[in-house]
Structures are given as C-alpha cells and as structure tokens.
Write a protein that holds these residues in place. Structure first.
Motif, PDB file in Angstrom:
ATOM      1  N   GLY A 205     -11.523  40.212  21.325  1.00 20.65           N
ATOM      2  CA  GLY A 205     -11.522  39.086  21.549  1.00 20.65           C
ATOM      3  C   GLY A 205     -11.185  38.529  22.910  1.00 20.65           C
ATOM      4  O   GLY A 205     -10.976  39.202  23.703  1.00 20.65           O
ATOM      5  N   PRO A 206     -11.237  37.117  23.253  1.00 23.43           N
ATOM      6  CA  PRO A 206     -11.071  36.691  24.509  1.00 23.43           C
ATOM      7  C   PRO A 206      -9.601  36.972  24.988  1.00 23.43           C
ATOM      8  O   PRO A 206      -8.810  36.943  24.105  1.00 23.43           O
ATOM      9  N   ILE A 207      -9.707  37.082  26.369  1.00 22.76           N
ATOM     10  CA  ILE A 207      -8.110  37.557  26.826  1.00 22.76           C
ATOM     11  C   ILE A 207      -8.191  36.677  28.097  1.00 22.76           C
ATOM     12  O   ILE A 207      -9.115  36.496  29.026  1.00 22.76           O
ATOM     13  N   ASP A 208      -7.075  36.051  28.322  1.00 25.07           N
ATOM     14  CA  ASP A 208      -6.740  35.321  29.692  1.00 25.07           C
ATOM     15  C   ASP A 208      -6.518  36.084  30.784  1.00 25.07           C
ATOM     16  O   ASP A 208      -6.749  37.464  30.682  1.00 25.07           O
ATOM     17  N   THR A 209      -6.453  35.367  31.987  1.00 23.09           N
ATOM     18  CA  THR A 209      -6.743  35.771  33.302  1.00 23.09           C
ATOM     19  C   THR A 209      -5.281  35.611  34.064  1.00 23.09           C
ATOM     20  O   THR A 209      -4.544  34.559  34.091  1.00 23.09           O
ATOM     21  N   ILE A 210      -4.716  36.708  34.831  1.00 22.19           N
ATOM     22  CA  ILE A 210      -3.518  36.560  35.717  1.00 22.19           C
ATOM     23  C   ILE A 210      -4.469  37.034  36.888  1.00 22.19           C
ATOM     24  O   ILE A 210      -5.145  37.958  37.224  1.00 22.19           O
TER      25      ILE A 210
ATOM     26  N   VAL B 285      -7.134  46.165  35.214  1.00 21.84           N
ATOM     27  CA  VAL B 285      -5.794  45.929  34.731  1.00 21.84           C
ATOM     28  C   VAL B 285      -5.104  45.072  33.852  1.00 21.84           C
ATOM     29  O   VAL B 285      -5.480  43.885  34.407  1.00 21.84           O
ATOM     30  N   TYR B 286      -4.456  45.407  32.928  1.00 23.46           N
ATOM     31  CA  TYR B 286      -4.063  44.319  31.762  1.00 23.46           C
ATOM     32  C   TYR B 286      -2.541  44.295  31.864  1.00 23.46           C
ATOM     33  O   TYR B 286      -1.984  45.387  31.809  1.00 23.46           O
ATOM     34  N   PHE B 287      -2.040  43.150  31.714  1.00 24.63           N
ATOM     35  CA  PHE B 287      -0.564  42.860  31.636  1.00 24.63           C
ATOM     36  C   PHE B 287      -0.354  42.076  30.198  1.00 24.63           C
ATOM     37  O   PHE B 287      -0.940  41.305  29.921  1.00 24.63           O
ATOM     38  N   PHE B 288       0.693  42.259  29.650  1.00 25.88           N
ATOM     39  CA  PHE B 288       1.167  41.428  28.427  1.00 25.88           C
ATOM     40  C   PHE B 288       2.547  40.848  28.638  1.00 25.88           C
ATOM     41  O   PHE B 288       3.380  41.350  29.068  1.00 25.88           O
TER      42      PHE B 288
ATOM     43  N   ARG C 103      -0.111  30.543  28.410  1.00 25.93           N
ATOM     44  CA  ARG C 103      -0.626  31.186  27.104  1.00 25.93           C
ATOM     45  C   ARG C 103       0.111  32.536  26.917  1.00 25.93           C
ATOM     46  O   ARG C 103      -0.130  33.132  28.264  1.00 25.93           O
ATOM     47  N   SER C 104       0.345  33.275  26.076  1.00 25.53           N
ATOM     48  CA  SER C 104       1.162  34.426  26.207  1.00 25.53           C
ATOM     49  C   SER C 104       0.092  35.446  25.407  1.00 25.53           C
ATOM     50  O   SER C 104      -0.373  35.173  24.802  1.00 25.53           O
ATOM     51  N   GLY C 105       0.514  36.580  25.753  1.00 27.95           N
ATOM     52  CA  GLY C 105      -0.358  37.885  25.356  1.00 27.95           C
ATOM     53  C   GLY C 105      -0.922  38.625  26.502  1.00 27.95           C
ATOM     54  O   GLY C 105      -0.301  38.547  27.524  1.00 27.95           O
ATOM     55  N   TRP C 106      -1.822  39.313  26.095  1.00 27.26           N
ATOM     56  CA  TRP C 106      -2.484  40.171  27.016  1.00 27.26           C
ATOM     57  C   TRP C 106      -3.506  39.382  28.183  1.00 27.26           C
ATOM     58  O   TRP C 106      -3.852  38.367  27.838  1.00 27.26           O
TER      59      TRP C 106
END
Length: 219
Positions: free
Chosen positions: A104-109, A209-212, A163-166
């Motif tokens: 699914g969609p994942i937000d960006t940092i 690189v993913y962060f939660f 928004r929280s999460g990955w």
C-alpha cells in the motif's frame, strides 16, 4: 562483504553507541516500552519489520508546516535489497526501494543533509557521528557521488503531513549555510520546494530507507 539483515545491523549499531538525538531543544525522555506485534508483513525480508518486539522506543524531532514536532520512533529502520548496497545495513541513497515493509501507499520523510559546512547544532535533529534512534549506522552514497560507506551522517527531518506509520526516506543535500538557515527558520517542505525551484537546493534523491514513527503534538 557479509551483510546482516537490517534489524540485526541496526541493533548492533545501537549497542555500539545509542545517543539521544536532539535539535530544536532536548529530546523528550521516555522509558523503554514494549508494543505487541500485529501488523501484516510482506514476508520479503529476513526479519518481520512490522514487529516492534525488542526495538527501542523514543523521540526525535522533525519539522512540519513551520512547527517542530516530536516523532516517536518505535521500530527499527527497514532497508532491503535490491537495490544493491555496499554496507551491512543494506541502506542505499540514489536508488529507489523495490521491497517495502508493507503493501500500500507509504508516506515520505525528507532527510536534509548538510554538506561542506557545519550548521547550528540546535537545527540538527540527528548529529553526525552518532547513531540516532532506530536509524542505520551506515549508508552507501556511491550512487550520488559519495563514498560507499558513511557512518551516521548528520541530518534533519521534514514531513509533509501529520500521519503516523512507515515513511520512505527522500534525501536532499544542502550545500549552503544560508539555505540551511532558511529551511531551519521556515521548518516546512514548502520552503524546500521554493529553494529547489530557485536552483539553490539539490534535487530529491531516492533511497531504500524506511522509518516507522508516530507524529506527536508540537512542542
């Protein structure tokens, strides 16, 4: 080079020297907590990235729409090949991820990386040379003209939504003290886009690189 799964490499880095990450004032101290696993996984990595069992919990600052917001990190970073990486964390800058920690969609940092100057430490969320909470200890920058192994580079964070999460990381190189100061004052992605449009700031560079984390109320 032998390579450890992302969570194991990150755990080793934390054992070597986990240091409180600051920026815009001290981190909010919190005791270590435990969260139950439960989210589904893509089953593409050696470890389950959606299990928080054994992962440290704590806060690192970020910028959102002109405010400093605490980001509560509760899971280890996630990096997976491909793309290939020269470091044991498997974390690569300059090539987009092909394996995600969930569907699914994942937000960006956005990770703002100062280069060629030393910004005011109060504006740096993760100081260079220290392993920030649940961050990789090493990155491969060879695809963007850097070395194939960099230990814990300094950076600050911008997010675009509460928004929280990955979150998938986008790297932006900052080569000017003045430009850095403008971003640190505005604390917004809008200012970053203005500076990029004016040719004063480098482009977005993909990473794997993913962060939660959970976005908390502003300080």
């Amino acid at each position: 080079m032998s390579k450890l799964p992302g969570k194991r490499a990150g755990a080793l880095a934390l054992a070597i020297g986990l240091t409180a990450c600051t920026g815009d004032g001290p981190m909010i101290p919190r005791a270590r907590e435990r969260l139950a696993a439960g989210a589904p996984t893509m089953l593409m990595a050696a470890d389950n990235p959606n299990s928080a069992a054994g992962d440290a919990k704590g806060y690192i600052n970020g910028w959102l729409d002109g405010e400093t917001v605490p980001l509560r990190y509760s899971r280890m970073f996630f990096c997976a090949e491909p793309p290939t990486s020269a470091v044991s964390t498997k974390c690569e800058v300059g090539a987009a991820a092909t394996v995600a920690p969930r569907s699914g969609p994942i937000d960006t940092i956005y990770a703002l990386a100062p280069a060629g100057f030393k910004p005011d430490p109060a504006t740096v969320h993760c100081p260079g040379g220290t392993v920030c909470l649940n961050h990789p200890h090493a990155l491969d920058l060879s695809r963007v003209g850097g070395p194939d192994s960099v230990f814990a580079p300094a950076h600050s964070h911008i997010i675009a939504a509460r928004r929280s999460g990955w979150h998938i990381t986008v790297n932006i190189k900052v080569t000017s003290q003045d430009v850095w100061n403008q971003i640190a004052t505005a604390k917004s992605l809008t200012k970053v886009r203005e500076l990029q449009a004016a040719g004063l700031l480098g482009p977005d560079r993909p990473t794997n690189v993913y962060f939660f984390f959970e976005v908390q109320e502003p300080k």
